[in-house]
Design an enzyme around this catalytic site. Structure first.
Site, mmCIF file in Angstrom:
data_model
loop_
_atom_site.group_PDB
_atom_site.id
_atom_site.type_symbol
_atom_site.label_atom_id
_atom_site.label_comp_id
_atom_site.label_asym_id
_atom_site.label_seq_id
_atom_site.Cartn_x
_atom_site.Cartn_y
_atom_site.Cartn_z
ATOM 1 N N HIS A 7 0.829 -1.199 0.000
ATOM 2 C CA HIS A 7 0.000 0.000 0.000
ATOM 3 C C HIS A 7 0.866 1.253 0.000
ATOM 4 O O HIS A 7 2.052 1.197 0.276
ATOM 5 C CB HIS A 7 -0.974 0.023 1.189
ATOM 6 C CG HIS A 7 -0.315 0.177 2.530
ATOM 7 N ND1 HIS A 7 -0.061 -0.886 3.364
ATOM 8 C CD2 HIS A 7 0.146 1.264 3.180
ATOM 9 C CE1 HIS A 7 0.514 -0.466 4.459
ATOM 10 N NE2 HIS A 7 0.660 0.848 4.382
ATOM 11 N N HIS A 75 3.023 11.932 -6.378
ATOM 12 C CA HIS A 75 1.700 11.659 -6.929
ATOM 13 C C HIS A 75 1.480 10.155 -7.024
ATOM 14 O O HIS A 75 2.404 9.368 -6.941
ATOM 15 C CB HIS A 75 1.486 12.328 -8.291
ATOM 16 C CG HIS A 75 2.313 11.742 -9.390
ATOM 17 N ND1 HIS A 75 3.594 12.164 -9.664
ATOM 18 C CD2 HIS A 75 2.046 10.753 -10.284
ATOM 19 C CE1 HIS A 75 4.071 11.469 -10.670
ATOM 20 N NE2 HIS A 75 3.160 10.597 -11.075
ATOM 21 N N GLU A 117 -2.214 11.050 -11.133
ATOM 22 C CA GLU A 117 -1.987 11.013 -12.574
ATOM 23 C C GLU A 117 -2.932 10.005 -13.210
ATOM 24 O O GLU A 117 -3.096 8.889 -12.713
ATOM 25 C CB GLU A 117 -0.554 10.603 -12.877
ATOM 26 C CG GLU A 117 -0.219 10.545 -14.338
ATOM 27 C CD GLU A 117 1.231 10.127 -14.575
ATOM 28 O OE1 GLU A 117 1.590 10.002 -15.762
ATOM 29 O OE2 GLU A 117 1.994 9.934 -13.605
#
Length: 122
Positions: A7, A75, A117
């Site tokens: 994660h 990101h 993104e």
């Protein structure tokens, strides 16, 4: 030795708002949650129903202000099978913050201004 992604974690100011955003924008759903007895924080794990990789949202009870993300260009990236439909959906949501038409990608921002993104599935 084999390493596998499990994660990524981000801290969020308003967990309810973030959960709603991630479900609406990316169809991520909470797959598990951890909350200690003292209720000082909540860990909410989001999944896409296909990948084993999860996004962990951390909410801290005593945090009293939006997070300062600084100048980091951190990101998360997602591919999507219908890029045009995703683009139109995110445009309608008003969450597109940057487009790079030359590269064929764009970025959306979540309620805490983390950038995500979006790229076409290759």
């Amino acid at each position: 030795m084999e390493f596998r992604f499990v994660h990524n974690n981000i801290n969020v100011f308003d967990l309810k708002k973030s959960l709603e955003f991630y479900e609406k924008a990316l169809n991520l759903k909470e797959v598990r949650r951890y909350e200690p007895e003292d209720k000082s924080f909540i860990l909410s794990y989001l999944g896409d129903g296909e990948s084993r990789h999860q996004l962990e949202l951390t909410w801290l009870r005593d945090w009293d202000r939006p997070y300062n993300l600084g100048d980091n260009e951190f990101h998360i990236a997602f591919s999507v099978d219908d890029f045009e439909a995703a683009y139109n959906h995110h445009k309608e949501m008003g969450c597109i913050v940057f487009e790079n038409k030359k590269m064929g990608i764009y970025f959306i921002a979540d309620p805490d201004n983390y950038w995500i993104e979006i790229l076409p599935k290759k």
